[in-house]
Scaffold this motif. Structure first.
Motif, mmCIF file in Angstrom:
data_model
loop_
_atom_site.group_PDB
_atom_site.id
_atom_site.type_symbol
_atom_site.label_atom_id
_atom_site.label_comp_id
_atom_site.label_asym_id
_atom_site.label_seq_id
_atom_site.Cartn_x
_atom_site.Cartn_y
_atom_site.Cartn_z
ATOM 1 N N GLY A 1 0.741 -1.429 0.077
ATOM 2 C CA GLY A 1 0.219 -0.121 0.131
ATOM 3 C C GLY A 1 0.949 1.408 0.130
ATOM 4 N N GLN A 2 1.920 1.062 -0.634
ATOM 5 C CA GLN A 2 3.064 2.384 -0.456
ATOM 6 C C GLN A 2 2.783 3.215 -1.614
ATOM 7 O OE1 GLN A 2 4.021 -0.815 -1.434
ATOM 8 N NE2 GLN A 2 5.530 -0.888 -2.734
ATOM 9 N N GLY B 1 2.585 4.465 -5.646
ATOM 10 C CA GLY B 1 3.694 4.527 -6.712
ATOM 11 C C GLY B 1 3.376 5.501 -7.877
ATOM 12 N N LYS B 2 4.271 5.508 -8.840
ATOM 13 C CA LYS B 2 4.411 6.301 -9.863
ATOM 14 C C LYS B 2 4.326 7.890 -9.176
ATOM 15 C CE LYS B 2 3.077 3.873 -13.932
ATOM 16 N NZ LYS B 2 2.069 3.876 -15.086
ATOM 17 N N LYS B 3 5.002 8.173 -8.333
ATOM 18 C CA LYS B 3 5.336 9.402 -7.816
ATOM 19 C C LYS B 3 3.929 10.111 -7.439
ATOM 20 C CE LYS B 3 9.818 10.665 -9.685
ATOM 21 N NZ LYS B 3 10.302 9.645 -10.543
ATOM 22 N N GLY B 4 3.092 9.100 -6.909
ATOM 23 C CA GLY B 4 1.600 9.865 -6.581
ATOM 24 C C GLY B 4 0.476 9.698 -7.365
ATOM 25 N N GLU B 5 0.785 8.901 -8.544
ATOM 26 C CA GLU B 5 -0.252 8.983 -9.484
ATOM 27 C C GLU B 5 -1.049 7.937 -8.613
ATOM 28 O OE1 GLU B 5 0.686 7.835 -13.527
ATOM 29 O OE2 GLU B 5 -1.219 6.850 -13.749
ATOM 30 N N TYR B 6 -0.610 7.000 -8.097
ATOM 31 C CA TYR B 6 -1.362 6.147 -7.033
ATOM 32 C C TYR B 6 -1.075 6.507 -5.390
ATOM 33 C CZ TYR B 6 -1.369 3.690 -11.455
ATOM 34 O OH TYR B 6 -1.680 3.358 -12.746
ATOM 35 N N PRO B 7 -1.881 6.828 -4.871
ATOM 36 C CA PRO B 7 -1.829 7.251 -3.545
ATOM 37 C C PRO B 7 -1.137 6.215 -2.478
ATOM 38 C CG PRO B 7 -4.270 7.291 -3.959
ATOM 39 C CD PRO B 7 -3.136 7.033 -5.083
ATOM 40 N N ARG B 8 -0.597 6.523 -1.531
ATOM 41 C CA ARG B 8 -0.288 5.740 -0.568
ATOM 42 C C ARG B 8 -1.441 5.412 0.352
ATOM 43 N NH1 ARG B 8 2.602 7.984 5.051
ATOM 44 N NH2 ARG B 8 2.370 5.842 6.337
ATOM 45 N N LEU B 9 -1.813 4.118 0.547
ATOM 46 C CA LEU B 9 -2.834 3.795 1.486
ATOM 47 C C LEU B 9 -2.560 3.083 2.716
ATOM 48 C CD1 LEU B 9 -4.727 1.968 -1.439
ATOM 49 C CD2 LEU B 9 -5.009 4.201 -0.581
ATOM 50 N N ARG C 1 17.058 -5.194 -3.010
ATOM 51 C CA ARG C 1 17.350 -3.731 -2.727
ATOM 52 C C ARG C 1 16.205 -3.082 -3.135
ATOM 53 N NH1 ARG C 1 23.348 -2.991 -1.676
ATOM 54 N NH2 ARG C 1 24.080 -5.363 -1.349
ATOM 55 N N LEU C 2 15.906 -2.997 -4.596
ATOM 56 C CA LEU C 2 14.847 -2.211 -5.080
ATOM 57 C C LEU C 2 13.457 -2.240 -4.425
ATOM 58 C CD1 LEU C 2 15.015 -0.483 -7.527
ATOM 59 C CD2 LEU C 2 13.746 -2.247 -8.788
ATOM 60 N N LEU C 3 13.101 -3.686 -4.191
ATOM 61 C CA LEU C 3 11.868 -3.646 -3.559
ATOM 62 C C LEU C 3 11.792 -3.210 -2.117
ATOM 63 C CD1 LEU C 3 10.939 -7.397 -4.798
ATOM 64 C CD2 LEU C 3 9.992 -5.207 -5.668
ATOM 65 N N ALA C 4 13.048 -3.202 -1.451
ATOM 66 C CA ALA C 4 12.822 -2.533 0.148
ATOM 67 C C ALA C 4 13.098 -1.468 0.044
ATOM 68 C CB ALA C 4 14.352 -3.164 0.802
ATOM 69 N N VAL C 5 13.455 -0.588 -0.850
ATOM 70 C CA VAL C 5 13.825 0.772 -0.925
ATOM 71 C C VAL C 5 12.410 1.410 -1.398
ATOM 72 C CG1 VAL C 5 14.996 2.705 -2.468
ATOM 73 C CG2 VAL C 5 16.239 1.052 -1.558
ATOM 74 N N ASP C 6 11.475 0.688 -2.276
ATOM 75 C CA ASP C 6 10.348 0.971 -2.794
ATOM 76 C C ASP C 6 9.415 1.288 -1.624
ATOM 77 O OD1 ASP C 6 8.909 1.543 -5.147
ATOM 78 O OD2 ASP C 6 8.060 -0.181 -5.064
ATOM 79 N N LYS C 7 9.606 0.467 -0.577
ATOM 80 C CA LYS C 7 8.582 0.614 0.460
ATOM 81 C C LYS C 7 9.030 1.502 1.479
ATOM 82 C CE LYS C 7 7.085 -3.896 -0.232
ATOM 83 N NZ LYS C 7 7.272 -5.308 -0.304
ATOM 84 N N VAL C 8 9.969 2.477 1.578
ATOM 85 C CA VAL C 8 10.485 3.294 2.406
ATOM 86 C C VAL C 8 9.531 4.502 2.109
ATOM 87 C CG1 VAL C 8 12.347 4.637 3.433
ATOM 88 C CG2 VAL C 8 12.734 2.305 2.695
ATOM 89 N N LEU C 9 9.191 5.064 3.367
ATOM 90 C CA LEU C 9 8.141 6.141 3.146
ATOM 91 C C LEU C 9 8.939 7.205 3.371
ATOM 92 C CD1 LEU C 9 5.125 6.307 5.121
ATOM 93 C CD2 LEU C 9 6.410 8.176 4.997
ATOM 94 N N ASN C 10 9.497 8.013 2.290
ATOM 95 C CA ASN C 10 10.332 9.216 2.382
ATOM 96 C C ASN C 10 10.002 10.079 1.275
ATOM 97 O OD1 ASN C 10 12.106 11.287 2.753
ATOM 98 N ND2 ASN C 10 13.070 9.863 4.115
ATOM 99 N N ILE C 11 8.984 11.029 1.388
ATOM 100 C CA ILE C 11 8.405 11.874 0.502
ATOM 101 C C ILE C 11 9.772 12.991 0.409
ATOM 102 C CG2 ILE C 11 6.787 13.625 -0.297
ATOM 103 C CD1 ILE C 11 5.665 10.606 -0.088
ATOM 104 N N PRO C 12 10.043 13.097 -1.135
ATOM 105 C CA PRO C 12 11.219 14.055 -1.484
ATOM 106 C C PRO C 12 10.516 15.561 -1.376
ATOM 107 C CG PRO C 12 10.592 12.866 -3.302
ATOM 108 C CD PRO C 12 9.439 12.286 -2.232
ATOM 109 N N ARG C 13 11.367 16.423 -0.720
ATOM 110 C CA ARG C 13 11.150 17.921 -0.530
ATOM 111 C C ARG C 13 10.478 18.503 -1.786
ATOM 112 N NH1 ARG C 13 13.919 19.951 4.015
ATOM 113 N NH2 ARG C 13 13.299 18.475 5.460
ATOM 114 N N SER C 14 9.506 19.265 -1.627
ATOM 115 C CA SER C 14 8.800 19.966 -2.705
ATOM 116 C C SER C 14 9.401 21.444 -2.541
ATOM 117 C CB SER C 14 7.372 19.682 -2.819
ATOM 118 O OG SER C 14 6.670 20.365 -1.781
#
Ligand code: HEC
Length: 236
Positions: free
Chosen positions: A58-59, A61-69, A136-149
């Protein structure tokens, strides 16, 4: 009592009245949504479908096209799923997944509970030398860290405190019950929703009847930008 024709009819009428009252009472009870005992295994199975877009955990994806749940409040998730289902919230990708056949009301309870219980890491894991690139890729994908805007974080913090935290989204953007958690949500997703709220395509606060008086409609675009910039600091 001797039942003659007259009081026989009376007895019959009383009985019929009794039957109809109890039938209505039973219908009223049956009309209530069934009490559902949350089953995480059913939730996990339903999530198999949702994962195609929202990710395994539920992380989003696509930089917010799909929201985190993941970790979002159960009540909010369930309410939104009902909104999609009742066609009060419109979204083409979500539409087929919320049809009664695909997502009966009971399943809304299971999947909302399942997703809200998922906790995402906020820091990158330490990998072992033996971990391959995919792990590594799958684990990093699940880390919740929103880039600064982009925006003025300090100004955003002040505005957030004045306009948003109060009794609603809370000091740390965690929300509560049917008020969504904003911390850790993708900026582009939040911005897209704000645009919908300000245009009246989605209802932000159902107690405000005049859309021009809506909090979000009172804010200038640069103020919204600063609030969004501040929100990206909350999951650090
Ligand atoms: C084909 C892709 C796709 C699938 C599959 C999908 N969704 Fe979505 N979902 C989306 C998109 C896109 C949005 C964002 C909608 C918007 O911008 O308003 C969304 C939004 C949501 C939201 C609203 C989140 C919020 O913060 O308001 C919830 C809840 C949700 N989805 C739950 C689910 C569940 C549960 C499933 C599985 C039963 C599912 N979705 C399957 C694409 C999908």
């Amino acid at each position: 009592m001797r039942v003659n024709a007259r009081n026989g009819l009376l007895v019959l009428l009383v009985c019929l009245a009794g039957v109809s009252v109890s039938t209505i009472a039973a219908e009223k009870v049956a009309a209530k949504p069934p009490a559902v005992k949350v089953d995480p295994e059913i939730g996990r199975q339903i999530n198999g479908v949702c994962a195609a877009c929202h990710g395994d955990s539920g992380q989003g994806g696509k930089k917010g096209e799909y929201p985190r749940l993941a970790g979002q409040h159960m009540e909010y998730l369930a309410e939104q799923l009902h909104q999609f289902k009742d066609r009060n919230r419109h979204n083409i990708p979500m539409f087929p997944y919320t049809l009664e056949r695909e997502l009966p009301d009971e399943d809304i309870v299971h999947i909302s509970a399942y997703l809200s219980a998922i906790k995402l890491d906020t820091e990158f894991p330490v990998f072992k030398d033996t971990d391959d690139a995919l792990t590594r890729l799958l684990a990093v994908d699940k880390v919740l860290n929103i880039p600064r805007s982009e925006g003025d974080v300090e100004a955003g913090a002040k505005l957030y405190k004045e306009q948003c935290s109060g009794s609603c989204h809370g000091k740390t953007g965690m929300g509560k019950r049917n008020v969504p958690m904003l911390a850790g949500q993708y900026t582009s997703y939040l911005k897209r929703q704000i645009d919908r709220f300000t245009k009246g395509e989605r209802i932000h606060d159902k107690d405000v009847k005049d859309i021009s008086k809506e909090t979000l409609n009172q804010l200038k675009p640069e103020e919204i930008r600063d609030i969004l910039a501040y929100l990206t600091t909350l999951d650090d």
